[in-house]
Write a protein that holds these residues in place. Sequence first.
Motif, PDB file in Angstrom:
ATOM      1  N   VAL A  94      -0.793   6.065  -6.605  1.00  0.00           N
ATOM      2  CA  VAL A  94      -1.972   5.283  -6.363  1.00  0.00           C
ATOM      3  C   VAL A  94      -2.538   5.544  -5.019  1.00  0.00           C
ATOM      4  O   VAL A  94      -1.945   5.349  -3.732  1.00  0.00           O
ATOM      5  N   ASN A  95      -3.939   5.756  -4.841  1.00  0.00           N
ATOM      6  CA  ASN A  95      -4.616   5.889  -3.618  1.00  0.00           C
ATOM      7  C   ASN A  95      -4.597   4.675  -2.901  1.00  0.00           C
ATOM      8  O   ASN A  95      -4.670   3.759  -3.274  1.00  0.00           O
ATOM      9  N   GLY A  96      -4.177   4.667  -1.532  1.00  0.00           N
ATOM     10  CA  GLY A  96      -4.346   3.612  -0.721  1.00  0.00           C
ATOM     11  C   GLY A  96      -4.802   3.793   0.737  1.00  0.00           C
ATOM     12  O   GLY A  96      -4.438   5.008   1.108  1.00  0.00           O
ATOM     13  N   THR A  97      -5.350   3.056   1.492  1.00  0.00           N
ATOM     14  CA  THR A  97      -5.669   3.354   2.684  1.00  0.00           C
ATOM     15  C   THR A  97      -5.420   2.224   3.411  1.00  0.00           C
ATOM     16  O   THR A  97      -5.764   0.879   3.321  1.00  0.00           O
ATOM     17  N   ILE A  98      -5.063   2.586   4.625  1.00  0.00           N
ATOM     18  CA  ILE A  98      -4.683   1.463   5.744  1.00  0.00           C
ATOM     19  C   ILE A  98      -5.617   1.811   6.830  1.00  0.00           C
ATOM     20  O   ILE A  98      -5.407   3.052   7.569  1.00  0.00           O
ATOM     21  N   MET A  99      -6.610   1.044   7.671  1.00  0.00           N
ATOM     22  CA  MET A  99      -7.343   1.490   8.695  1.00  0.00           C
ATOM     23  C   MET A  99      -6.815   0.594   9.950  1.00  0.00           C
ATOM     24  O   MET A  99      -6.921  -0.632   9.639  1.00  0.00           O
ATOM     25  N   VAL A 108       0.882  -1.212   0.015  1.00  0.00           N
ATOM     26  CA  VAL A 108       0.083   0.034   0.012  1.00  0.00           C
ATOM     27  C   VAL A 108       1.018   1.169   0.141  1.00  0.00           C
ATOM     28  O   VAL A 108       0.615   2.212  -0.798  1.00  0.00           O
ATOM     29  N   VAL A 109       2.013   1.350   0.830  1.00  0.00           N
ATOM     30  CA  VAL A 109       2.857   2.510   0.956  1.00  0.00           C
ATOM     31  C   VAL A 109       3.524   2.425  -0.344  1.00  0.00           C
ATOM     32  O   VAL A 109       3.608   3.756  -0.912  1.00  0.00           O
TER      33      VAL A 109
END
Length: 131
Positions: free
Chosen positions: A117-122, A109-110
């Motif tokens: 590129v968009n990425g999200t970690i919740m 993701v990083v």
Amino acid sequence: PPPPPPPTPPPPPPPQRNPHPLPRQKEAQVSMPRKSIQVCVRTRPTTNFAQNELFIDNSSNSIAVRPDKGEYLETMGPNNQQSNFSFQFHHVLHNASQETVYDSLARDVVQGVVDGVNGTIMSYGQTGSGK
């Protein structure tokens, strides 16, 4: 007598399409792998870890919960409540280091974010739990 209301105007004609549209410029096609949402869990044993109630299976990425009811069930009589639960995840990391968590879950993701590129970690959990 009052005059009759004016007639309603006819509806406007549909918009005309240009018979000779300009060719659209082709957008740059970027080949990006499609990634889906992944649900992962990280467990960390504590001094009060419920090792007799939580069963972690790393090979199938699942966690089974079988609470110990003790003498409670014997004194209360029949009970039809579900008491065993099983949950399956994309990843189960039991007693894993921060580096393992990063390498397993966050690195791609990083890197995608660095590449644009968009990425999200919740992360969800108690303060200080190692999110």
